[in-house]
Design a protein around this motif. Sequence first.
Motif, PDB file in Angstrom:
ATOM      1  N   PRO A  43       0.795  -1.240   0.000  1.00  7.79           N
ATOM      2  CA  PRO A  43       0.000   0.000   0.000  1.00  7.79           C
ATOM      3  C   PRO A  43       0.821   1.281   0.000  1.00  7.79           C
ATOM      4  CG  PRO A  43      -0.883  -1.570   1.590  1.00  7.79           C
ATOM      5  CD  PRO A  43       0.419  -2.134   1.105  1.00  7.79           C
ATOM      6  N   LEU A  44       2.090   1.211   0.398  1.00  6.98           N
ATOM      7  CA  LEU A  44       2.923   2.419   0.419  1.00  6.98           C
ATOM      8  C   LEU A  44       3.585   2.714  -0.921  1.00  6.98           C
ATOM      9  CD1 LEU A  44       4.539   2.243   3.969  1.00  6.98           C
ATOM     10  CD2 LEU A  44       2.920   3.946   3.120  1.00  6.98           C
ATOM     11  N   SER A  76      -1.450   8.405   3.881  1.00  3.06           N
ATOM     12  CA  SER A  76      -0.384   9.222   3.322  1.00  3.06           C
ATOM     13  C   SER A  76       0.882   8.378   3.340  1.00  3.06           C
ATOM     14  CB  SER A  76      -0.180  10.512   4.134  1.00  3.06           C
ATOM     15  OG  SER A  76       0.626  10.256   5.273  1.00  3.06           O
ATOM     16  N   PRO A  77       1.943   8.819   2.664  1.00  3.51           N
ATOM     17  CA  PRO A  77       3.186   8.044   2.711  1.00  3.51           C
ATOM     18  C   PRO A  77       3.931   8.129   4.046  1.00  3.51           C
ATOM     19  CG  PRO A  77       3.069   9.434   0.740  1.00  3.51           C
ATOM     20  CD  PRO A  77       2.010   9.903   1.676  1.00  3.51           C
ATOM     21  N   THR A  78       3.504   9.035   4.935  1.00  7.16           N
ATOM     22  CA  THR A  78       4.179   9.209   6.213  1.00  7.16           C
ATOM     23  C   THR A  78       3.726   8.137   7.195  1.00  7.16           C
ATOM     24  OG1 THR A  78       4.328  11.600   5.870  1.00  7.16           O
ATOM     25  CG2 THR A  78       4.610  10.794   8.122  1.00  7.16           C
ATOM     26  N   HIS A  79       4.684   7.395   7.737  1.00  2.00           N
ATOM     27  CA  HIS A  79       4.356   6.260   8.595  1.00  2.00           C
ATOM     28  C   HIS A  79       5.511   5.966   9.545  1.00  2.00           C
ATOM     29  CE1 HIS A  79       6.784   4.661   5.325  1.00  2.00           C
ATOM     30  NE2 HIS A  79       7.068   3.615   6.097  1.00  2.00           N
ATOM     31  N   CYS A  80       5.264   5.113  10.541  1.00  2.00           N
ATOM     32  CA  CYS A  80       6.344   4.593  11.370  1.00  2.00           C
ATOM     33  C   CYS A  80       6.136   3.102  11.565  1.00  2.00           C
ATOM     34  CB  CYS A  80       6.460   5.330  12.703  1.00  2.00           C
ATOM     35  SG  CYS A  80       5.168   4.976  13.898  1.00  2.00           S
ATOM     36  N   HIS A  81       7.253   2.380  11.679  1.00  2.00           N
ATOM     37  CA  HIS A  81       7.227   0.929  11.772  1.00  2.00           C
ATOM     38  C   HIS A  81       7.219   0.454  13.229  1.00  2.00           C
ATOM     39  CE1 HIS A  81       9.808   1.339   7.914  1.00  2.00           C
ATOM     40  NE2 HIS A  81       8.544   1.218   7.569  1.00  2.00           N
ATOM     41  N   TYR A 146      21.041   2.955   5.224  1.00  2.00           N
ATOM     42  CA  TYR A 146      20.607   3.784   6.342  1.00  2.00           C
ATOM     43  C   TYR A 146      19.792   2.929   7.297  1.00  2.00           C
ATOM     44  CZ  TYR A 146      16.043   4.157   3.953  1.00  2.00           C
ATOM     45  OH  TYR A 146      14.846   3.882   3.334  1.00  2.00           O
ATOM     46  N   ARG A 147      19.710   3.378   8.528  1.00  6.50           N
ATOM     47  CA  ARG A 147      18.984   2.669   9.571  1.00  6.50           C
ATOM     48  C   ARG A 147      17.903   3.584  10.138  1.00  6.50           C
ATOM     49  NH1 ARG A 147      21.777  -1.916  11.731  1.00  6.50           N
ATOM     50  NH2 ARG A 147      23.724  -2.282  10.583  1.00  6.50           N
ATOM     51  N   LEU A 148      16.807   2.964  10.555  1.00 10.87           N
ATOM     52  CA  LEU A 148      15.696   3.728  11.118  1.00 10.87           C
ATOM     53  C   LEU A 148      15.098   2.935  12.275  1.00 10.87           C
ATOM     54  CD1 LEU A 148      14.222   6.435  10.347  1.00 10.87           C
ATOM     55  CD2 LEU A 148      12.448   4.972   9.393  1.00 10.87           C
ATOM     56  N   PRO A 149      15.150   3.473  13.496  1.00  7.13           N
ATOM     57  CA  PRO A 149      14.576   2.741  14.631  1.00  7.13           C
ATOM     58  C   PRO A 149      13.056   2.650  14.536  1.00  7.13           C
ATOM     59  CG  PRO A 149      16.054   4.513  15.351  1.00  7.13           C
ATOM     60  CD  PRO A 149      15.787   4.732  13.906  1.00  7.13           C
ATOM     61  N   ALA A 150      12.497   1.650  15.168  1.00  6.87           N
ATOM     62  CA  ALA A 150      11.044   1.536  15.267  1.00  6.87           C
ATOM     63  C   ALA A 150      10.472   2.778  15.940  1.00  6.87           C
ATOM     64  CB  ALA A 150      10.682   0.290  16.068  1.00  6.87           C
ATOM     65  N   GLY A 151       9.268   3.176  15.502  1.00 10.05           N
ATOM     66  CA  GLY A 151       8.572   4.285  16.145  1.00 10.05           C
ATOM     67  C   GLY A 151       8.911   5.663  15.626  1.00 10.05           C
ATOM     68  N   VAL A 152       9.778   5.762  14.633  1.00 10.10           N
ATOM     69  CA  VAL A 152      10.155   7.062  14.060  1.00 10.10           C
ATOM     70  C   VAL A 152       9.354   7.293  12.780  1.00 10.10           C
ATOM     71  CG1 VAL A 152      12.026   8.423  13.044  1.00 10.10           C
ATOM     72  CG2 VAL A 152      12.476   6.948  15.028  1.00 10.10           C
ATOM     73  N   PHE A 153       8.607   8.376  12.727  1.00  7.24           N
ATOM     74  CA  PHE A 153       7.851   8.701  11.513  1.00  7.24           C
ATOM     75  C   PHE A 153       8.808   9.108  10.401  1.00  7.24           C
ATOM     76  CE2 PHE A 153       4.183   9.017  14.343  1.00  7.24           C
ATOM     77  CZ  PHE A 153       3.170   8.516  13.543  1.00  7.24           C
ATOM     78  N   HIS A 154       8.533   8.620   9.210  1.00  7.93           N
ATOM     79  CA  HIS A 154       9.389   8.944   8.071  1.00  7.93           C
ATOM     80  C   HIS A 154       8.604   8.751   6.781  1.00  7.93           C
ATOM     81  CE1 HIS A 154       9.637   4.594   7.936  1.00  7.93           C
ATOM     82  NE2 HIS A 154      10.187   4.670   6.746  1.00  7.93           N
ATOM     83  N   GLU A 155       9.244   9.125   5.690  1.00 10.56           N
ATOM     84  CA  GLU A 155       8.666   8.945   4.356  1.00 10.56           C
ATOM     85  C   GLU A 155       9.799   8.664   3.375  1.00 10.56           C
ATOM     86  OE1 GLU A 155       6.115  11.577   1.110  1.00 10.56           O
ATOM     87  OE2 GLU A 155       5.859  11.959   3.260  1.00 10.56           O
ATOM     88  N   THR A 156       9.600   7.651   2.543  1.00  8.40           N
ATOM     89  CA  THR A 156      10.562   7.341   1.488  1.00  8.40           C
ATOM     90  C   THR A 156      10.140   8.069   0.218  1.00  8.40           C
ATOM     91  OG1 THR A 156      11.025   5.168   2.426  1.00  8.40           O
ATOM     92  CG2 THR A 156      11.642   5.522   0.133  1.00  8.40           C
ATOM     93  N   LEU A 180       2.084   2.802  12.590  1.00  8.80           N
ATOM     94  CA  LEU A 180       1.217   3.973  12.508  1.00  8.80           C
ATOM     95  C   LEU A 180       1.355   4.636  11.151  1.00  8.80           C
ATOM     96  CD1 LEU A 180       1.982   5.623  15.993  1.00  8.80           C
ATOM     97  CD2 LEU A 180       0.010   4.192  15.399  1.00  8.80           C
ATOM     98  N   SER A 181       0.306   5.342  10.754  1.00  9.73           N
ATOM     99  CA  SER A 181       0.322   6.111   9.513  1.00  9.73           C
ATOM    100  C   SER A 181      -0.432   7.409   9.740  1.00  9.73           C
ATOM    101  CB  SER A 181      -0.343   5.306   8.390  1.00  9.73           C
ATOM    102  OG  SER A 181      -0.360   6.040   7.183  1.00  9.73           O
ATOM    103  N   LEU A 182      -0.053   8.457   8.999  1.00  8.13           N
ATOM    104  CA  LEU A 182      -0.790   9.714   9.061  1.00  8.13           C
ATOM    105  C   LEU A 182      -1.777   9.785   7.916  1.00  8.13           C
ATOM    106  CD1 LEU A 182       1.927  12.386   9.961  1.00  8.13           C
ATOM    107  CD2 LEU A 182       0.577  10.904  11.474  1.00  8.13           C
ATOM    108  N   GLY A 183      -2.997  10.198   8.228  1.00  8.20           N
ATOM    109  CA  GLY A 183      -4.028  10.339   7.200  1.00  8.20           C
ATOM    110  C   GLY A 183      -4.727  11.674   7.292  1.00  8.20           C
TER     111      GLY A 183
END
Length: 220
Positions: A43-44, A76-81, A146-156, A180-183
């Motif tokens: 979906p992303l 939206s494409p903005t989400h966190c894992h 690159y590395r991204l910790p869980a719980g950090v909002f980001h967008e590719t 989580l995702s922003l809508g």
Amino acid sequence: MTLYSELSDAIERDAGEQVLSWARAALNRVVTEPAAVTAVLHPLGFLCLPVHRDGAEGVCVHLWEPGRGVAPPTTSPTHCHSWDLVSWVLVGKLRNQTIRVADAATPTHRVFEVLSDTDGDTIEATARYVRAHVTATSTHRAGESYRLPAGVFHETVIPGGQDLVATVALGRSATDVVDLSLGGLRTTSHRVRRHPCTRAETVDAAVAVLAAIADGRVPG
């Protein structure tokens, strides 16, 4: 040592040839072994080849390519894992944007919890309304990670003008963190189905990445 640990260690040591060699072998297995992997339209906005799963650890190949039929996200494409990400770029380049999310009296987005299962995702609206803005942007080319910790909002973000971008994505689930995702402010809870690809589509995706690796497509 698990596959996740081997690849994570290779990336940490900047042993790119080891990661590339694994990717070639894994993609060739996708092509030659019918039951190896079924690609999924995520979906992303990318195609996912879920190559390996072992408990809390997973290894996938992600592919962005114009015209591959991936629908835009419903939020939206903005989400966190809910998992820690290690990403190594196989082909092309991408930008990772880190995004700060804060509660606000005049919000721009609603926060949604994403509950995933084998058939898709339940996008559950929460009572949290926030404002979001980009705090950092980094660009990563083929051979970089690159590395991204869980719980950090980001967008590719995939810059325009590229035929294909592919990454090796390593994930390890974290505790007490949710996806989580922003809508939109008026978006409500809904269900998103993940579409499995056909065998032909799966093979075509693997062949496309292998061809791009062979061509050495590294943008300037």
